[in-house]
Design an enzyme around this catalytic site. Structure first.
Site: not given
Ligand SMILES: Cc1cc2nc3c(=O)[nH]c(=O)nc-3n(C[C@H](O)[C@H](O)[C@H](O)COP(=O)(O)OP(=O)(O)OC[C@H]3O[C@@H](n4cnc5c(N)ncnc54)[C@H](O)[C@@H]3O)c2cc1C
Length: 391
Positions: A297, A385
């Site tokens: 999720k 799901y």
């Molecule tokens: C092993 C694994 C499996 C997963 N499987 C699933 C799945 O099947 N389905 C699903 O929906 N989710 C899954 N997830 C979760 C999903 O990957 C995350 O919830 C998603 O990446 C969240 O997106 P976001 O943009 O909020 O954060 P993130 O993807 O973490 O992006 C944040 C970005 O901010 C950048 N950043 C951080 N700090 C700074 C700063 N100080 N300055 C500038 N940039 C910064 C980071 O480098 C990153 O690129 C999984 C996670 C993992 C670890």
């Protein structure tokens, strides 16, 4: 530098928000700590809910996903060495999920932003956000060694769980809700065709296992392990052995092996902060909430948040009204808590807990039997799901 919306983080939340704002004529600048290449190669999520797929298609960034993604109409739940299928199409009036890797979604979004001459600044350092409760919040950062300041109307904190935006909110403003699970997932990416057409979630006395995939050539597999385990304890041979044991099925099914391309251990937690807004800072995605990956999720929640935020900002810039911005946190949290509940429930049903006893194991097996034999329970799993309605 000046922009309407300063976005910290080029993950799914930040890039999709920038794209959705652009479609409404709203300008943004995305600041990302990693390089473009790192962002485009980071293997994480891979299951897109129906609503996320629809959103990417409706906004013109779904073409490659529709060509290369794998549509899944169900999942298998395995317990007692037998498998039972949850048929999404039949249980949710035709809905499905899409297997398409998160980094491929990010590549598509980056390309769309660059084609539209959007501003994405990669490899920025020392990002700080300030004046959040004033009318012109600012972001300070370093790029190519020089200090810069970005003045914005709003800041979107899309910088993930370890970012700088959530810690910039005074601690007395935020309520934190958290649960840390007493296990982790050891995940591998293997150069092997998936051994099953659909994902297999397996409950086993040695712990949970998941067979998933990222493409017709690449398998993604996980086993439950202790939270403090060290990846050096796990040779490739040991991982495959454990997968064979936990996924073994009475019908003679065979797990296909292949070279392990990547492996790592990920801790499991549920986490939410309330509210998701402080002044002109709006938190979205993992910066505001984390779910254990069992329900697939995290990425989908990030997409749902920025959909709400982009509409609220759209209303503000079109009419000056702030009603949708003021209700952003409440609107998102209603859905987030339902998704938290589902992710916690899937996790609790499928994993072995360190303090569980024979009663708990029998209860888990009864629950799996119930979920796969009662239509009402199967519908509940399936509708969660494939994704609850986004609004
Ligand atoms: C092993 C694994 C499996 C997963 N499987 C699933 C799945 O099947 N389905 C699903 O929906 N989710 C899954 N997830 C979760 C999903 O990957 C995350 O919830 C998603 O990446 C969240 O997106 P976001 O943009 O909020 O954060 P993130 O993807 O973490 O992006 C944040 C970005 O901010 C950048 N950043 C951080 N700090 C700074 C700063 N100080 N300055 C500038 N940039 C910064 C980071 O480098 C990153 O690129 C999984 C996670 C993992 C670890």
């Amino acid at each position: 530098m000046r922009t309407q919306v300063g976005i910290i983080g080029a993950g799914p939340a930040g890039l999709l928000l920038s794209h959705l704002l652009h479609l409404q004529g709203i300008e943004s600048i995305v600041l990302e700590a990693r390089s473009q290449q790192q962002v485009e190669k980071r293997v994480r999520a891979g299951i897109l809910e129906q609503g996320t797929v629809d959103l990417l298609n409706e906004t013109g960034v779904g073409a490659r996903m529709m060509r290369q993604g794998l549509v899944h109409h169900g999942i298998e739940l395995q317990f007692g060495h037998e498998r039972r299928r949850i048929d999404f199409q039949e249980l949710t009036a035709g809905k499905s999920v899409m297997v398409y890797a998160q980094h491929e979604v990010l590549k598509d979004l980056i390309e769309a932003r660059l084609v539209a001459q959007g501003q994405l600044l990669f490899e920025v350092d020392d990002v700080t956000v300030g004046d959040l409760d004033g009318s012109k919040p600012k972001v300070q950062f370093r790029k190519d060694g020089s200090s810069q300041e970005l003045i914005c109307d709003f800041i979107a904190g899309c910088d993930g769980f370890h970012g700088v935006c959530r810690p910039a909110v005074p601690t007395e403003v935020l309520n934190v809700f958290e649960r840390i699970y007493p296990f982790a997932w050891l995940g591998i990416l293997a150069q092997a065709p998936p051994s099953s057409k659909e994902l297999i979630y397996a409950y086993h006395e040695r712990g949970f296992a998941l067979l998933s995939m990222r493409s017709p050539e690449i398998s993604r597999l996980y086993v439950q392990c202790p939270p403090d385990d060290d990846i050096r304890n796990w040779s490739d041979e040991r991982i495959w052995q454990e997968l064979h044991t936990r996924l073994e099925c009475l019908d003679g099914w065979k797990l296909m092996e292949g070279p392990v391309l990547q492996k790592g251990i990920t801790g499991m937690r549920s986490f939410v902060v309330e509210p998701m807004q402080y002044g002109r800072l709006f938190l979205a995605g993992d910066s505001a909430h984390i779910v254990p990956p069992t329900g697939a999720k995290g990425l989908n929640l990030a997409a749902a948040d920025v959909r709400v935020l982009s509409r609220a900002l759209g209303e503000y810039y079109a009419s000056g009204k702030i009603y949708l911005l003021d209700s952003y946190s409440t609107t998102c949290l209603r859905r987030i808590w339902k998704v938290q509940r589902f992710s916690w429930w899937m996790t609790s049903m499928l994993h072995r807990f360190s303090d569980d006893n024979p009663f708990d194991q029998r209860r888990q097996l009864a629950e799996l039997d119930y979920v796969t034999s009662s239509r009402a329970a199967s519908v509940s799993l399936a509708e969660n799901y494939v994704g609850l309605p986004m609004d």
